[in-house]
Each structure stands twice: as structure tokens, then as C-alpha cells.
Design an enzyme around this catalytic site. Sequence first.
Site, PDB file in Angstrom:
ATOM      1  N   ASP A  54     -54.017 -24.417 -50.805  1.00  0.00           N
ATOM      2  CA  ASP A  54     -54.453 -24.641 -49.429  1.00  0.00           C
ATOM      3  C   ASP A  54     -55.730 -23.877 -49.098  1.00  0.00           C
ATOM      4  O   ASP A  54     -56.554 -24.352 -48.311  1.00  0.00           O
ATOM      5  CB  ASP A  54     -53.348 -24.241 -48.458  1.00  0.00           C
ATOM      6  CG  ASP A  54     -52.169 -25.212 -48.496  1.00  0.00           C
ATOM      7  OD1 ASP A  54     -52.334 -26.336 -49.020  1.00  0.00           O
ATOM      8  OD2 ASP A  54     -51.086 -24.853 -47.999  1.00  0.00           O
ATOM      9  N   GLY A  55     -55.901 -22.706 -49.693  1.00  0.00           N
ATOM     10  CA  GLY A  55     -57.117 -21.938 -49.448  1.00  0.00           C
ATOM     11  C   GLY A  55     -58.355 -22.699 -49.891  1.00  0.00           C
ATOM     12  O   GLY A  55     -59.371 -22.738 -49.178  1.00  0.00           O
ATOM     13  N   ASP A 154     -49.357  -7.665 -30.059  1.00  0.00           N
ATOM     14  CA  ASP A 154     -50.020  -7.406 -31.340  1.00  0.00           C
ATOM     15  C   ASP A 154     -51.210  -8.337 -31.546  1.00  0.00           C
ATOM     16  O   ASP A 154     -52.092  -8.044 -32.355  1.00  0.00           O
ATOM     17  CB  ASP A 154     -49.034  -7.589 -32.499  1.00  0.00           C
ATOM     18  CG  ASP A 154     -48.091  -6.405 -32.651  1.00  0.00           C
ATOM     19  OD1 ASP A 154     -48.290  -5.385 -31.964  1.00  0.00           O
ATOM     20  OD2 ASP A 154     -47.152  -6.513 -33.461  1.00  0.00           O
ATOM     21  N   TYR A 167     -49.994 -19.928 -39.615  1.00  0.00           N
ATOM     22  CA  TYR A 167     -49.731 -18.648 -38.962  1.00  0.00           C
ATOM     23  C   TYR A 167     -49.038 -18.858 -37.622  1.00  0.00           C
ATOM     24  O   TYR A 167     -48.145 -18.099 -37.227  1.00  0.00           O
ATOM     25  CB  TYR A 167     -51.057 -17.919 -38.784  1.00  0.00           C
ATOM     26  CG  TYR A 167     -50.978 -16.456 -38.397  1.00  0.00           C
ATOM     27  CD1 TYR A 167     -49.778 -15.759 -38.401  1.00  0.00           C
ATOM     28  CD2 TYR A 167     -52.131 -15.758 -38.033  1.00  0.00           C
ATOM     29  CE1 TYR A 167     -49.715 -14.427 -38.053  1.00  0.00           C
ATOM     30  CE2 TYR A 167     -52.090 -14.426 -37.687  1.00  0.00           C
ATOM     31  CZ  TYR A 167     -50.877 -13.770 -37.693  1.00  0.00           C
ATOM     32  OH  TYR A 167     -50.830 -12.442 -37.343  1.00  0.00           O
TER      33      TYR A 167
END
Length: 265
Positions: A54-55, A154, A167
Site C-alpha cells: 500500500d505504501g 492526542d 488510520y
Amino acid sequence: MNQHVDTPADIETDKLAFVSSDTEEAIAARQSLEAAYGSAPAGEADIIVALGGDGLMLQTLHKFMGSGKPIYGMNRGSVGFLMNEFRAEDLRARLKVADITTIHPLTMDVTDQDGARHTARAINEVSLLRQSSQAARLKVSVDQRVRLDELVCDGIIVATPAGSTAYNLSAHGPILPISSPLLALTPISAFRPRRWRGALLPDHAQVDIEILDPLKRPVSASADHREIRNVVSVSIREELALDGLIMFDPDHGWDERILTEMFRY
């Protein structure tokens, strides 16, 4: 908005360019496919075939964004959510019947603590993250109207439908169908307001985030793999006029992949 489009029947598949990640498996696959199908320069190719994970697909989509060249990935990496199954046989026949999904990137405009301006694009998401042990304090506006005077967390994510299973999903954000005209705005470990779980926004919305107390509570901003540290403000919008094209085999297209994720337990 993200739009699913069937491949035209007359798509050209004569000139193929192959790119790969730097793993032995991906390089070997590229070399064997180049020997079997020939290799055209990327600028002259009809289709770019990406071999890796995927990168690599994200890197390739970034590189050819706006070029009109569709990207067909085959998995020679690990997860491979954005990739098709690797098979060396009948590649041109697979390309002829593959579906094309049109995607649009996010653009983030950032001002850092030195007053410098930065611009970067993201296919999956823009994320803001605290840089120290102390939680970030953020003010969040949508279309120039303040929606959260103070979000203590966060971090926060703005995700496209393409990135909603990445993510964003790990942060308990919603999965968006690839054709939905939406963006996901998802907090990461929100402390105050504790019950705020995020929002769904129209894809034409602009999100502005101001970092409160940036010296004491520094924050970084990332667009996919590009990170800018010590930011004081970030503006995020989807570039609806800029297209990237990704190809999937018709029996396992992006809609099917996202539906599978929705029912995964």
C-alpha cells in the site's frame, strides 16, 4: 466527490510502465513482467502497474496525480488493501476489464511556529498529533465557523473515503463508502469534550485547526507520509478538481473491500 467509474471498453493496454518497491520479491516480479509484456517510459505509458504494498501505491498515486494515467497495483507487500492479487498471466486481459475509481486528494496548508508556510497533499488522511507527553489543545472550525472552542486530545484526523479504512478506522472513525461525498473528522483519544466522537462533513467543507498553546503543547501535521512539526495552524480541504485513477479487478473492487471491512469483527 469520490466517483466510481467503469473502465471504458476501448482503454489502451499496449504501453505498460512497471514500478516496484525495493524488496527482492517486488523487484523480481517487475523484472519478470517487463520481460513478458515489455516496458514503456512512464510518460508514454497507457497504464502504470505498481508492484509492492500500500505504501508504494500511495507513492505512485501521488506521483501521477492529475496525469490521467490509471494505476493498477499487484500485491508484493504485506497488507495490500489497495492492491490486486498478483498473477503474471493474462495481465492485459485483466486490465481490459478492470474498474477505475477516481479519487481526489486532500490539501493541507500549514503555518509553523517560525511563520513558514507549507503545503502538502494526502490521499488517505491529514493527521495532527501531539509531539510531547502533554495532550494537544485544538480549536476546530468548519467553513470558518468555530465548532469546538477547545478539543483536548492526542490528535485529530481528516480522512477521505479512500483513507477511512486506514488510520481513521484504527482511531474508531467511520468507514465511508468510496463514492460518498464525505470526509471523516475523527479525534484521537479525546479527553475534553470526552464524549465527542467526531463528525461527518461534506467533501466541499474546509477544516481549519488552530493549535492552542503551541509552545507548551507542540503539534505535528502529516499528509500521508509527509510530516511538518511545530505547527500553529492547519487548513484542510479536498481538491475536487484534481483526479487520481486507481484500478481494481471487477470481482474485488474498492466497494467490495470497504463492505468487507464494515462487516469484519
